[in-house]
Design an enzyme around this catalytic site. Structure first.
Site, PDB file in Angstrom:
ATOM      1  N   GLN A 194       0.942  -1.152   0.011  1.00  0.00           N
ATOM      2  CA  GLN A 194      -0.153   0.019  -0.122  1.00  0.00           C
ATOM      3  C   GLN A 194       0.868   1.265   0.080  1.00  0.00           C
ATOM      4  O   GLN A 194       1.726   1.553   0.701  1.00  0.00           O
ATOM      5  CB  GLN A 194      -0.899   0.071   1.281  1.00  0.00           C
ATOM      6  CG  GLN A 194      -1.075   1.230   2.268  1.00  0.00           C
ATOM      7  CD  GLN A 194      -2.120   2.179   1.564  1.00  0.00           C
ATOM      8  OE1 GLN A 194      -3.029   1.682   0.886  1.00  0.00           O
ATOM      9  NE2 GLN A 194      -1.731   3.160   1.581  1.00  0.00           N
ATOM     10  N   THR A 195       0.562   2.365  -0.917  1.00  0.00           N
ATOM     11  CA  THR A 195       1.615   3.424  -0.762  1.00  0.00           C
ATOM     12  C   THR A 195       0.515   4.652  -1.327  1.00  0.00           C
ATOM     13  O   THR A 195      -0.073   4.835  -2.046  1.00  0.00           O
ATOM     14  CB  THR A 195       2.667   3.112  -1.860  1.00  0.00           C
ATOM     15  OG1 THR A 195       3.493   4.366  -1.515  1.00  0.00           O
ATOM     16  CG2 THR A 195       2.315   3.228  -3.151  1.00  0.00           C
ATOM     17  N   ARG A 196       1.068   5.745  -0.684  1.00  0.00           N
ATOM     18  CA  ARG A 196       0.629   7.057  -1.055  1.00  0.00           C
ATOM     19  C   ARG A 196       1.828   8.081  -1.471  1.00  0.00           C
ATOM     20  O   ARG A 196       1.581   9.024  -1.754  1.00  0.00           O
ATOM     21  CB  ARG A 196      -0.398   7.771  -0.087  1.00  0.00           C
ATOM     22  CG  ARG A 196       0.286   7.597   1.407  1.00  0.00           C
ATOM     23  CD  ARG A 196      -0.540   8.513   2.325  1.00  0.00           C
ATOM     24  NE  ARG A 196      -0.021   9.721   2.420  1.00  0.00           N
ATOM     25  CZ  ARG A 196       1.020  10.148   3.399  1.00  0.00           C
ATOM     26  NH1 ARG A 196       1.268   9.313   4.382  1.00  0.00           N
ATOM     27  NH2 ARG A 196       1.722  11.114   3.259  1.00  0.00           N
ATOM     28  N   HIS A 200      10.797   4.779  -4.181  1.00  0.00           N
ATOM     29  CA  HIS A 200      12.222   5.100  -4.414  1.00  0.00           C
ATOM     30  C   HIS A 200      13.092   3.918  -4.352  1.00  0.00           C
ATOM     31  O   HIS A 200      12.351   2.904  -3.924  1.00  0.00           O
ATOM     32  CB  HIS A 200      13.026   6.143  -3.408  1.00  0.00           C
ATOM     33  CG  HIS A 200      12.402   7.522  -3.739  1.00  0.00           C
ATOM     34  ND1 HIS A 200      12.110   8.064  -4.764  1.00  0.00           N
ATOM     35  CD2 HIS A 200      11.662   8.153  -2.735  1.00  0.00           C
ATOM     36  CE1 HIS A 200      11.330   9.217  -4.728  1.00  0.00           C
ATOM     37  NE2 HIS A 200      11.028   9.051  -3.502  1.00  0.00           N
ATOM     38  N   HIS A 203      12.148   1.426  -1.381  1.00  0.00           N
ATOM     39  CA  HIS A 203      10.821   0.771  -1.623  1.00  0.00           C
ATOM     40  C   HIS A 203      10.826  -0.372  -2.566  1.00  0.00           C
ATOM     41  O   HIS A 203      10.303  -1.646  -2.151  1.00  0.00           O
ATOM     42  CB  HIS A 203       9.837   1.729  -1.945  1.00  0.00           C
ATOM     43  CG  HIS A 203       9.524   3.177  -1.131  1.00  0.00           C
ATOM     44  ND1 HIS A 203      10.051   4.251  -1.513  1.00  0.00           N
ATOM     45  CD2 HIS A 203       9.222   3.112   0.175  1.00  0.00           C
ATOM     46  CE1 HIS A 203       9.967   5.291  -0.813  1.00  0.00           C
ATOM     47  NE2 HIS A 203       9.274   4.507   0.240  1.00  0.00           N
ATOM     48  N   ARG A 289       6.601   0.939   9.409  1.00  0.00           N
ATOM     49  CA  ARG A 289       6.687   1.717  10.359  1.00  0.00           C
ATOM     50  C   ARG A 289       5.709   2.897  10.411  1.00  0.00           C
ATOM     51  O   ARG A 289       5.677   3.590   9.191  1.00  0.00           O
ATOM     52  CB  ARG A 289       8.149   2.558  10.558  1.00  0.00           C
ATOM     53  CG  ARG A 289       8.466   2.867  11.778  1.00  0.00           C
ATOM     54  CD  ARG A 289       9.929   3.602  11.855  1.00  0.00           C
ATOM     55  NE  ARG A 289      10.138   4.512  13.005  1.00  0.00           N
ATOM     56  CZ  ARG A 289       9.783   5.524  13.308  1.00  0.00           C
ATOM     57  NH1 ARG A 289       8.989   5.922  12.213  1.00  0.00           N
ATOM     58  NH2 ARG A 289       9.952   6.123  14.290  1.00  0.00           N
ATOM     59  N   HIS A 291       2.530   3.160   9.873  1.00  0.00           N
ATOM     60  CA  HIS A 291       1.652   3.089   8.819  1.00  0.00           C
ATOM     61  C   HIS A 291       0.421   3.672   8.867  1.00  0.00           C
ATOM     62  O   HIS A 291      -0.163   3.928   9.703  1.00  0.00           O
ATOM     63  CB  HIS A 291       1.091   1.554   8.740  1.00  0.00           C
ATOM     64  CG  HIS A 291       0.391   1.154   7.548  1.00  0.00           C
ATOM     65  ND1 HIS A 291       0.684   0.186   6.402  1.00  0.00           N
ATOM     66  CD2 HIS A 291      -1.027   1.382   7.057  1.00  0.00           C
ATOM     67  CE1 HIS A 291       0.092   0.172   5.667  1.00  0.00           C
ATOM     68  NE2 HIS A 291      -1.334   0.738   5.959  1.00  0.00           N
ATOM     69  N   ALA A 292       0.237   4.719   7.365  1.00  0.00           N
ATOM     70  CA  ALA A 292      -0.927   5.538   7.469  1.00  0.00           C
ATOM     71  C   ALA A 292      -0.772   6.592   8.415  1.00  0.00           C
ATOM     72  O   ALA A 292      -1.921   7.000   9.272  1.00  0.00           O
ATOM     73  CB  ALA A 292      -2.298   4.777   7.260  1.00  0.00           C
ATOM     74  N   ARG A 450     -17.033  41.455   2.295  1.00  0.00           N
ATOM     75  CA  ARG A 450     -15.387  41.467   2.289  1.00  0.00           C
ATOM     76  C   ARG A 450     -14.919  40.032   2.198  1.00  0.00           C
ATOM     77  O   ARG A 450     -13.906  39.890   1.483  1.00  0.00           O
ATOM     78  CB  ARG A 450     -14.964  41.873   3.875  1.00  0.00           C
ATOM     79  CG  ARG A 450     -15.151  43.463   3.687  1.00  0.00           C
ATOM     80  CD  ARG A 450     -14.664  43.931   5.203  1.00  0.00           C
ATOM     81  NE  ARG A 450     -15.087  45.146   5.556  1.00  0.00           N
ATOM     82  CZ  ARG A 450     -14.542  46.255   5.659  1.00  0.00           C
ATOM     83  NH1 ARG A 450     -13.374  46.417   5.107  1.00  0.00           N
ATOM     84  NH2 ARG A 450     -15.105  47.460   5.995  1.00  0.00           N
ATOM     85  N   ILE A 476      -7.494  45.206   1.906  1.00  0.00           N
ATOM     86  CA  ILE A 476      -7.134  45.198   3.469  1.00  0.00           C
ATOM     87  C   ILE A 476      -7.152  44.192   4.020  1.00  0.00           C
ATOM     88  O   ILE A 476      -6.543  43.642   4.906  1.00  0.00           O
ATOM     89  CB  ILE A 476      -8.352  46.114   3.941  1.00  0.00           C
ATOM     90  CG1 ILE A 476      -8.327  47.443   3.276  1.00  0.00           C
ATOM     91  CG2 ILE A 476      -8.332  46.238   5.564  1.00  0.00           C
ATOM     92  CD1 ILE A 476      -9.447  48.411   3.858  1.00  0.00           C
ATOM     93  N   ALA A 477      -8.342  43.136   3.521  1.00  0.00           N
ATOM     94  CA  ALA A 477      -8.370  41.669   4.093  1.00  0.00           C
ATOM     95  C   ALA A 477      -8.324  41.720   5.778  1.00  0.00           C
ATOM     96  O   ALA A 477      -7.238  41.148   6.276  1.00  0.00           O
ATOM     97  CB  ALA A 477      -7.263  40.657   3.654  1.00  0.00           C
TER      98      ALA A 477
HETATM   99  S1  PPS Z   1     -11.338  44.471   2.042  1.00  0.00           S
HETATM  100  O1  PPS Z   1     -12.164  44.599   3.252  1.00  0.00           O
HETATM  101  O2  PPS Z   1     -10.135  43.681   1.915  1.00  0.00           O
HETATM  102  O3  PPS Z   1     -12.814  43.740   0.959  1.00  0.00           O
HETATM  103  O4  PPS Z   1     -11.274  46.108   1.348  1.00  0.00           O
HETATM  104  P1  PPS Z   1     -10.650  46.266   0.081  1.00  0.00           P
HETATM  105  O5  PPS Z   1     -11.194  45.307  -1.234  1.00  0.00           O
HETATM  106  O6  PPS Z   1      -9.212  46.136   0.136  1.00  0.00           O
HETATM  107  O7  PPS Z   1     -11.262  47.639  -0.103  1.00  0.00           O
HETATM  108  C1  PPS Z   1     -10.752  48.665   0.515  1.00  0.00           C
HETATM  109  C2  PPS Z   1     -10.899  50.044  -0.086  1.00  0.00           C
HETATM  110  O8  PPS Z   1     -12.132  50.567  -0.297  1.00  0.00           O
HETATM  111  C3  PPS Z   1     -12.122  51.934  -0.030  1.00  0.00           C
HETATM  112  N1  PPS Z   1     -13.258  51.865   1.145  1.00  0.00           N
HETATM  113  C4  PPS Z   1     -13.324  51.136   2.387  1.00  0.00           C
HETATM  114  N2  PPS Z   1     -12.258  50.372   2.949  1.00  0.00           N
HETATM  115  C5  PPS Z   1     -12.455  50.105   4.295  1.00  0.00           C
HETATM  116  N3  PPS Z   1     -13.897  50.262   4.901  1.00  0.00           N
HETATM  117  C6  PPS Z   1     -14.771  50.856   4.297  1.00  0.00           C
HETATM  118  N4  PPS Z   1     -16.213  50.822   4.806  1.00  0.00           N
HETATM  119  C7  PPS Z   1     -14.714  51.270   2.788  1.00  0.00           C
HETATM  120  N5  PPS Z   1     -15.394  52.022   2.001  1.00  0.00           N
HETATM  121  C8  PPS Z   1     -14.518  52.191   0.966  1.00  0.00           C
HETATM  122  C9  PPS Z   1     -10.761  52.136   0.712  1.00  0.00           C
HETATM  123  O9  PPS Z   1     -10.454  53.289  -0.462  1.00  0.00           O
HETATM  124  C10 PPS Z   1     -10.006  51.070   0.537  1.00  0.00           C
HETATM  125  O10 PPS Z   1      -8.951  51.217  -0.319  1.00  0.00           O
HETATM  126  P2  PPS Z   1      -7.335  51.123   0.328  1.00  0.00           P
HETATM  127  O11 PPS Z   1      -6.521  51.136  -1.229  1.00  0.00           O
HETATM  128  O12 PPS Z   1      -7.229  49.903   1.179  1.00  0.00           O
HETATM  129  O13 PPS Z   1      -7.063  52.674   0.714  1.00  0.00           O
END
Ligand code: PPS
Length: 572
Positions: A194-196, A200, A203, A289, A291-292, A450, A476-477
Site C-alpha cells: 500500500q502506498t501514497r 524510490h 521501496h 513503520r 503505517h498511514a 469582504r 485590506i483583508a
Molecule cells: S476588503 O475589506 O479587503 O474587502 O477591502 P478592499 O477590497 O481592500 O477595499 C478597500 C478600499 O475600499 C475603500 N473603502 C473602504 N475601506 C474600508 N472600509 C470601508 N468601509 C470602505 N469603504 C470604501 C478604501 O479606499 C480602501 O482602499 P485602500 O486601497 O485600502 O486604501
C-alpha cells in the site's frame, strides 16, 4: 500460517445490466443526494466488493460497534466507520425506509440506497475512539468536524454503475478483476504494498524482498482516491510508479490503482487496508513503520506509536485471513553499493550508511539540488522535478494586508516593477481598488461581502500560482480566518507570503490620502476598517513592514529579500 488465496469472485452490490437500466429510469424520481468526493470513493469500494462484507453505508448499530470495538453488530471485524454524512436540512426531508438516489458530482446516478437509519453521531466520541484524539490536527478529525455533515444516513445500497474515471483506466481493477488476473496467472500467493508516496530504490528493494521471502508475487497497490493533504498528486505518482515497475524481474510484479479515500488512522487504518486487500485476492500485506500515520498532533507529538499499526494487525491477523509482512527499514550501504535492512547490518561501525529522509528529499526538490542515483531512479526524479520544479521556478503569491492608506498599493506596485525587472515569470497585481472595479464591483463592505471579495482574490491568486506566475494581492483583508482560507487555497500550488503593512491606524488617519477617514469619522462612510469595523492583526505573517520613516523602495526591497531567503527568486 501459510496463506493461499481463495480467488472465487467476491459479492458485489451491482444489479444486472437490465435491472440497472430500469432502476436508473426509476431512480430519476427519487430524492437525490449529491455525493462528496470522499463518499464517491467509499461508494465505489462498497459496490465493487472492496469493502466486503458491508452492504451499504453503516446503519447506526453497526456504526456504534465499529466506533466502540471495531466490530459490526454481528461481531464481524471492521475498523472504519463508512458513513453517509448529510446536512441537517437534507436529513429532515428523508423518512425511514425511503429510497434515495446517490449521484456523482455531475449528477449521474450511481446507486440507490434504502435509508434504514438516520441519526446524529457523537463526532467527538468518533474522533476519540477511531482516530485516537479529538484533535483537528488529524486530517480525518478535521474532516469530521469541518467538512462532514451533522447527520448520518445508513442502509443497503443497490449499485447501478461504477463512478466514471477518465485517468489511467487500464491500471484500475475491481477486486474481481484482480482475482481473475491472479487466477489466470496462477498467482496463489500475492503480497500487496500500500502506498501514497512515490517509490524510490529503498521501496523497490523492500517490496521485492518481501515478495521473495514470502515466496509470493507482488502487487503494488497505490491509493489514488484521497490521501493526506499535501501529498504528491496521483497523476505524478502513477507516472513515477510506471517508471519503477520495469525494475522488477519480469512477471513477478503488477500494479493496480485503488480508489480509496484514506483516513490516516494508523493502526485501525492498517487493519482496514488489510481487509480491503484480502477482498482483492491478496494473501500477504506489508505493514511498515508508522503505517498511514497522520503526522503530529496539535501538541507536536505523534498520534500513534511507530509500531502500533503492526501490533494491532498482528492481533487480528488470523481472523482477517491475511498475513502481515512487517516492513523493514532499508538503508544504503555505500561500501557494498546495496540496500540492506538496517537491523541486519552486523558491521555498522565499519561501513558508511546513507539515507535521505522525506523532509530532506522535499528540500532538495524545492531547491533544485542533486538527488543521488543510489537514492532514487533517474526516471522518478525527472517526473518529480517536472511536477515540482525548484521553488525559484514555481508560482507564488505575495499577499499584503493592512489598513486603508497604510501603503499596501504603493509597496505592491514597487514590488511588481522590481519583479518584472528580474523577469522570468509573469506578474499580476490584484490591488484592492483594481479588484473592486473588475472582479467585485457589486460588493460592499459588510463582513459577508469582504469575505467574498477576499475569497475571489484568493481563487485568482491560487490559479496564477498554479500556472507558475506571481500574484501580488493588496486588499485590506481584515479577517484572520479569511486570510487563512486564502493561504490554504494558494499553498496547494506554491508559496503564500503574507506581508503585514503595519502602519498604525493613527498614522493612516493622519495621512488620510483619500479623505475617507474624515468621512468615516463623520459617519458618512459606515463599517470603515479601523474606525467602525474590526481589523485582526496578523499573528504570524512571513514579513511585517513598518512604513513610518521608511521609504517605499526600502519596503519593497525588504519583500524582495524575504522572497530570496525563501528560495522563491534565485540569488545572483
Ligand atoms: S476588503 O475589506 O479587503 O474587502 O477591502 P478592499 O477590497 O481592500 O477595499 C478597500 C478600499 O475600499 C475603500 N473603502 C473602504 N475601506 C474600508 N472600509 C470601508 N468601509 C470602505 N469603504 C470604501 C478604501 O479606499 C480602501 O482602499 P485602500 O486601497 O485600502 O486604501
Amino acid at each position: 500460517m501459510t496463506m493461499s488465496a481463495n480467488l472465487a469472485p467476491i459479492t458485489e452490490l451491482y444489479v444486472s445490466y437490465d435491472s440497472a437500466q430500469k432502476l436508473k429510469v426509476e431512480a430519476a424520481d427519487l430524492v437525490s443526494h449529491d455525493l462528496s468526493p470522499r463518499q464517491i470513493c467509499d461508494l465505489e469500494l462498497l459496490m465493487n466488493g472492496g469493502f466486503y462484507p458491508l452492504k451499504g453505508f453503516l446503519p447506526e448499530a453497526d456504526y456504534d460497534g465499529v466506533v466502540d470495538n471495531m466490530r459490526l453488530a454481528d461481531g464481524t471485524l471492521w475498523p472504519m466507520p463508512i458513513t453517509l454524512d448529510v446536512s441537517e436540512a437534507f436529513a429532515e426531508k428523508i423518512e425511514i425506509d425511503q429510497d434515495i438516489a446517490l449521484r456523482d458530482q455531475e449528477g449521474v446516478i450511481l446507486a440507490t440506497m434504502t435509508v434504514t437509519d438516520k441519526w446524529v453521531p457523537n463526532k467527538a466520541l468518533e474522533a476519540e475512539k477511531v482516530f485516537g484524539a479529538d484533535d483537528d490536527a488529524h486530517p480525518a478529525v478535521n474532516y469530521l468536524h469541518n467538512t462532514a455533515g451533522n447527520v448520518y444516513l445508513g442502509g443497503p445500497i443497490t449499485g447501478i454503475q461504477q463512478p466514471v474515471h477518465y485517468d489511467f483506466r487500464a491500471r484500475r481493477d475491481t477486486p474481481n478483476e484482480l482475482r481473475a488476473f491472479f487466477r489466470k496467472m496462477g498467482w496463489r500467493k500475492v503480497v500487496a504494498f500500500q502506498t501514497r508516496n512515490p517509490l524510490h530504490r529503498a521501496h523497490q528493494e523492500l517490496t521485492f524482498r518481501a515478495a521473495r521471502e514470502s515466496e509470493a508475487n507482488l502487487l503494488i497497490h497505490p491509493v489514488v482516491g484521497m490521501t493526506k493533504p499535501g501529498d504528491v498528486d496521483h497523476f505524478t505518482r502513477v507516472r513515477c510508479y510506471e517508471a519503477v515497475l520495469d525494475k522488477y524481474p519480469q512477471s513477478t510484479t503488477t500494479m493496480s490503482l485503488l480508489p480509496l479515500a484514506m483516513r490516516m488512522a494508523g493502526p485501525r487504518e492498517a487493519v482496514w487496508h488489510g481487509l480491503i486487500r484480502k477482498n482483492h485476492g491478496v494473501t500477504h500485506f506489508i505493514v511498515g513503520r508508522d503505517h498511514a500515520g497522520p503526522g503530529k498532533n496539535s501538541q507536536g507529538e505523534d498520534f500513534y506509536g511507530p509500531y502500533d499499526a503492526q501490533d494491532l494487525f498482528r492481533e487480528h491477523e488470523a481472523e482477517m485471513g491475511i498475513e502481515m509482512v512487517p516492513f523493514k527499514h532499508m538503508v544504503y550501504v555505500q561500501e557494498r553499493a546495496q540496500y540492506e535492512p538496517n537491523d541486519e547490518i552486523a558491521d555498522k561501525d565499519s561501513v558508511t550508511i546513507l539515507n535521505i529522509s522525506g523532509t530532506e528529499l522535499r528540500r532538495r526538490l524545492q531547491e533544485g539540488l542533486e538527488i543521488p542515483e543510489w537514492f532514487s531512479f533517474p526516471a522518478v526524479v525527472k517526473e518529480l522535478r517536472r511536477t515540482k520544479p525548484p521553488r525559484s521556478n514555481q508560482g507564488f503569491t505575495v499577499f499584503f494586508t493592512g489598513f486603508s492608506g497604510s501603503g499596501k498599493s504603493t509597496i505592491a506596485n514597487a514590488l511588481m516593477v522590481k519583479l518584472m525587472e528580474m523577469g522570468g515569470r509573469p506578474v499580476t497585481l490584484l490591488d484592492g481598488d483594481i479588484v473592486r472595479k473588475n472582479l467585485s464591483s457589486e460588493l460592499g463592505f459588510s463582513k459577508e461581502h469582504r469575505d467574498l471579495n477576499i475569497r475571489r482574490i484568493g481563487y485568482v491568486a491560487s490559479e496564477i500560482t498554479k500556472n507558475g506566475g506571481i500574484a501580488i494581492c493588496a486588499p485590506i483583508a481584515p479577517y484572520a480566518n479569511t486570510r487563512r482560507a486564502v493561504r490554504e487555497d494558494v499553498e496547494q500550488f506554491g508559496a503564500f507570503v503574507e506581508v503585514h503593512v503595519a502602519t498604525s491606524i493613527e498614522e493612516c488617519e493622519r495621512r488620510d490620502r483619500k479623505g475617507l477617514y474624515r468621512l468615516a469619522r463623520e459617519g458618512k462612510i459606515k463599517e470603515f476598517t479601523g474606525i467602525s469595523d474590526p481589523y485582526d492583526v496578523p499573528q504570524n505573517p512571513e514579513l511585517s513592514v513598518e512604513t513610518e520613516n521608511v521609504d517605499v523602495d526600502n519596503c519593497a526591497h525588504q519583500v524582495v529579500l524575504k522572497l530570496e531567503s525563501m528560495g522563491l527568486i534565485a540569488g545572483h
